[in-house]
Design an enzyme around this catalytic site. Structure first.
Site, PDB file in Angstrom:
ATOM      1  N   ARG A 143       0.809  -1.227   0.000  1.00 54.21           N
ATOM      2  CA  ARG A 143       0.000   0.000   0.000  1.00 54.21           C
ATOM      3  C   ARG A 143       0.842   1.276   0.000  1.00 54.21           C
ATOM      4  NH1 ARG A 143      -4.066  -2.003  -2.161  1.00 54.21           N
ATOM      5  NH2 ARG A 143      -5.525  -3.175  -0.929  1.00 54.21           N
ATOM      6  N   SER A 144       2.001   1.202  -0.618  1.00 55.15           N
ATOM      7  CA  SER A 144       2.894   2.369  -0.686  1.00 55.15           C
ATOM      8  C   SER A 144       2.524   3.325  -1.802  1.00 55.15           C
ATOM      9  CB  SER A 144       4.341   1.908  -0.875  1.00 55.15           C
ATOM     10  OG  SER A 144       4.464   1.210  -2.109  1.00 55.15           O
ATOM     11  N   SER A 200       1.855   0.680  -7.352  1.00 48.79           N
ATOM     12  CA  SER A 200       1.070   0.312  -8.535  1.00 48.79           C
ATOM     13  C   SER A 200       0.480   1.549  -9.201  1.00 48.79           C
ATOM     14  CB  SER A 200      -0.047  -0.664  -8.158  1.00 48.79           C
ATOM     15  OG  SER A 200       0.490  -1.900  -7.759  1.00 48.79           O
ATOM     16  N   THR A 258      -0.325 -10.716 -12.285  1.00 47.35           N
ATOM     17  CA  THR A 258       0.185 -12.022 -11.869  1.00 47.35           C
ATOM     18  C   THR A 258      -0.591 -12.613 -10.703  1.00 47.35           C
ATOM     19  OG1 THR A 258       1.806 -11.041 -10.372  1.00 47.35           O
ATOM     20  CG2 THR A 258       2.519 -11.448 -12.651  1.00 47.35           C
ATOM     21  N   HIS A 283      -8.738  -2.791  -8.425  1.00 49.77           N
ATOM     22  CA  HIS A 283      -7.642  -2.386  -9.325  1.00 49.77           C
ATOM     23  C   HIS A 283      -8.162  -2.202 -10.756  1.00 49.77           C
ATOM     24  CE1 HIS A 283      -3.672  -2.283  -7.399  1.00 49.77           C
ATOM     25  NE2 HIS A 283      -4.139  -3.169  -6.537  1.00 49.77           N
ATOM     26  N   GLU A 303      -3.925 -11.877 -17.703  1.00 54.53           N
ATOM     27  CA  GLU A 303      -3.526 -12.494 -16.440  1.00 54.53           C
ATOM     28  C   GLU A 303      -2.536 -13.609 -16.739  1.00 54.53           C
ATOM     29  OE1 GLU A 303      -7.090 -13.736 -14.441  1.00 54.53           O
ATOM     30  OE2 GLU A 303      -7.900 -11.691 -14.424  1.00 54.53           O
TER      31      GLU A 303
END
Length: 185
Positions: free
Chosen positions: A10-11, A14, A33, A48, A63
């Site tokens: 959660r930094s 992404s 992935t 997401h 995927e």
């Protein structure tokens, strides 16, 4: 050109990687992935996907939990004019998938997978943005499999960082480019 984006859970890594792709190309392939083994993970994946859809950017999603080196190679070879921009999220989930699939095999099998991934990254002719987690900053895992995973993730991250032109560390939503600040002995 390969770019590595790393950071803790959660930094904001992404989101930063997505914005980087949007800044540098008009469309991109999003290679996920993760595998949805439970409702919580399915919800994370859905969130997401919704965030990407709301960005107004053309994402093509695929995927691939295990055959990541083969996919990168295939995408690099199958284009007519220029290779597409690819965002892979994330390498540590891929490594977890590989580790669990080959948990009882010699560690060399895992190194062979990592070798194949590094070779595919090095040979990719387009922009390749790779997201990974920093997993070695916490406590030593209690179980052998957790320690093996932490060690392999650290090795994989170092190997990928060594071949990427840019490496970003994201913490509290702030990205810092590390390669340009690297101190060389």
């Amino acid at each position: 050109m390969s770019v590595l984006v790393t950071g803790g859970a959660r930094s904001g890594k992404s989101s930063f990687a997505e914005r980087l792709c949007m800044q540098r190309s008009s469309e991109a392939w999003y290679v996920a992935t993760a595998q949805a083994y439970d409702d919580e993970m399915r919800e994370r994946i859905r969130l997401h996907q919704n965030q990407r859809d709301e960005a107004g950017y053309l994402w093509h999603t695929v995927e691939e939990p295990l055959a990541l080196p083969e996919l990168i190679t295939q995408m690099g070879e199958s284009t007519g004019t220029s290779a597409p921009t690819i965002l892979i999220d994330c390498l540590t989930l891929w490594l977890s998938n590989v580790l669990l699939a080959h948990e009882h095999e010699p560690v060399q099998v895992l190194y062979d997978y990592m070798d194949a991934l590094v070779a595919a990254i090095q040979s990719y002719p387009g922009l390749l943005v790779l997201v990974t987690n920093e997993v070695g900053d916490g406590i030593v895992p209690e179980y052998a499999l957790g320690r093996r995973y932490r060690d392999l993730a650290g090795i994989l991250n170092q190997r990928v960082a060594a071949i990427c032109l840019e490496v970003f560390l994201v913490t509290v939503g702030i990205a810092i480019e590390l390669k340009s600040k690297e101190y060389r002995l």
